[in-house]
Design an enzyme around this catalytic site. Structure first.
Site, mmCIF file in Angstrom:
data_model
loop_
_atom_site.group_PDB
_atom_site.id
_atom_site.type_symbol
_atom_site.label_atom_id
_atom_site.label_comp_id
_atom_site.label_asym_id
_atom_site.label_seq_id
_atom_site.Cartn_x
_atom_site.Cartn_y
_atom_site.Cartn_z
ATOM 1 N N ILE A 137 0.852 -1.181 0.000
ATOM 2 C CA ILE A 137 0.000 0.000 0.000
ATOM 3 C C ILE A 137 0.893 1.238 0.000
ATOM 4 O O ILE A 137 1.781 1.379 0.839
ATOM 5 C CB ILE A 137 -0.927 0.021 1.224
ATOM 6 N N PHE A 165 3.903 -1.750 3.278
ATOM 7 C CA PHE A 165 3.373 -0.398 3.418
ATOM 8 C C PHE A 165 4.475 0.607 3.122
ATOM 9 O O PHE A 165 5.484 0.647 3.828
ATOM 10 C CB PHE A 165 2.838 -0.176 4.832
ATOM 11 N N LYS A 166 4.287 1.388 2.074
ATOM 12 C CA LYS A 166 5.226 2.457 1.755
ATOM 13 C C LYS A 166 4.646 3.748 2.320
ATOM 14 O O LYS A 166 3.690 4.308 1.784
ATOM 15 C CB LYS A 166 5.422 2.566 0.241
ATOM 16 N N ILE A 167 5.248 4.214 3.414
ATOM 17 C CA ILE A 167 4.712 5.367 4.125
ATOM 18 C C ILE A 167 5.545 6.588 3.762
ATOM 19 O O ILE A 167 6.728 6.672 4.084
ATOM 20 C CB ILE A 167 4.739 5.133 5.652
#
Length: 304
Positions: A137, A165-167
């Protein structure tokens, strides 16, 4: 955390010929250069690949070419974002069929006003998850869609394929820390993004990897490796070496920096970006190269 999901996974730029057509030979050279720089994985068709300037037909050509050329040498992520859930699912299915390892997807959005609500976002990710390929995501400001930690944790726990998760939102380290604390084992791959401009803080918060540009993978990778080994002083020094170049890239150049560096090093022949993107100002480009040269990155000599 899943040890498969760590390290540096750069975004591959999409090279064009000076007339704006795809440079397919150049695309292969980009991939080889990234692998030679030590990339642990590669992402294609992302925002820094100019996905919003590429036709659907070109997407399929690039997906096939990249997966065939890499041929399992590193893990491959294919970006499949689209406002329409049906199209996102079709893109994910194609990526899986062609041998991709992961797909990356932003929440559904179109322009400044069409944004998926939490239910619609959950439903889209669940539909893509049903394809049966791990999902990263991408939580980035470009979408304008808020992805609060409880929603991310809910999707991680309830949608089997939501694993990474790419934050890259504001205060990314705080969000990563909360995501890991609340999600536990369901958060298999918490990643830093945004070219690594907050990398050190994000690693401190528990990020296991970073999705940067493809510009100086070999120079950023030591930051991650030293941090993982517990050498905080070494990691801080390694980050200090590259911080000015990353800042210039993130704030002044965007994906054009990687292309400029790859032209400078003979990886690709043209740094053409499709209209309405403007080319780098000569002064901005010159400053970029002067910041890169002392680092002696592979990208500046790979094709010479």
């Amino acid at each position: 955390m899943n040890p498969m999901y760590q390290g540096i996974w750069p975004v591959a730029p999409t090279p064009f010929n000076p007339d704006g057509t795809l440079d397919l030979d150049g695309m292969k050279r980009v991939l080889d250069c990234l692998i030679d720089q030590g990339a642990d994985g590669i992402c294609i068709l992302a925002n820094f690949s100019e996905q919003f300037l590429i036709s659907d037909a070109e997407r399929e050509i690039l997906t096939r070419l990249c997966l065939e050329h890499v041929a399992g040498r590193v893990k491959m992520i294919v970006t499949v974002s689209h406002f329409a859930t049906q199209i996102a699912v079709e893109r994910a299915q194609l990526a899986k069929d062609l041998g991709a390892d992961i797909v990356m997807i932003m929440p559904p959005y179109h322009g400044a006003t069409l944004r998926g609500n939490p239910t619609q976002t959950y439903e889209q990710f669940a539909a893509v998850g049903a394809v049966g390929i791990p999902i990263m995501i991408q939580d980035a400001p470009m979408s304008g869609v808020d992805l609060p930690v409880p929603l991310l944790v809910k999707m991680a726990r309830e949608i089997e394929m939501v694993k990474l998760f790419k934050i890259e939102c504001p205060f990314a380290a705080n969000k990563l820390r909360a995501l890991i604390a609340e999600g536990g084992d369901a958060i298999e791959g918490p990643f830093d993004g945004e070219e690594g401009i907050t990398l050190l803080a994000d690693l401190d918060a528990g990020a296991t990897g970073a999705m940067t540009s493809g510009m100086i993978v070999d120079q950023i990778k030591p930051v991650i490796d030293l941090h993982r080994a517990g050498d905080m002083q070494g990691a801080t020094a390694a980050y200090g070496r590259v911080a000015m170049a990353i800042n210039h890239e993130n704030r002044q150049c965007l994906w054009r920096s990687c292309k400029a560096a790859m032209v400078e090093g003979g990886v690709i022949k043209s740094e053409f970006c499709r209209h309405p993107m403007e080319p780098l100002h000569p002064d901005t480009r010159s400053r970029l190269i002067t910041l890169l040269q002392p680092l002696d990155p592979l990208v500046l000599k790979w094709g010479k």
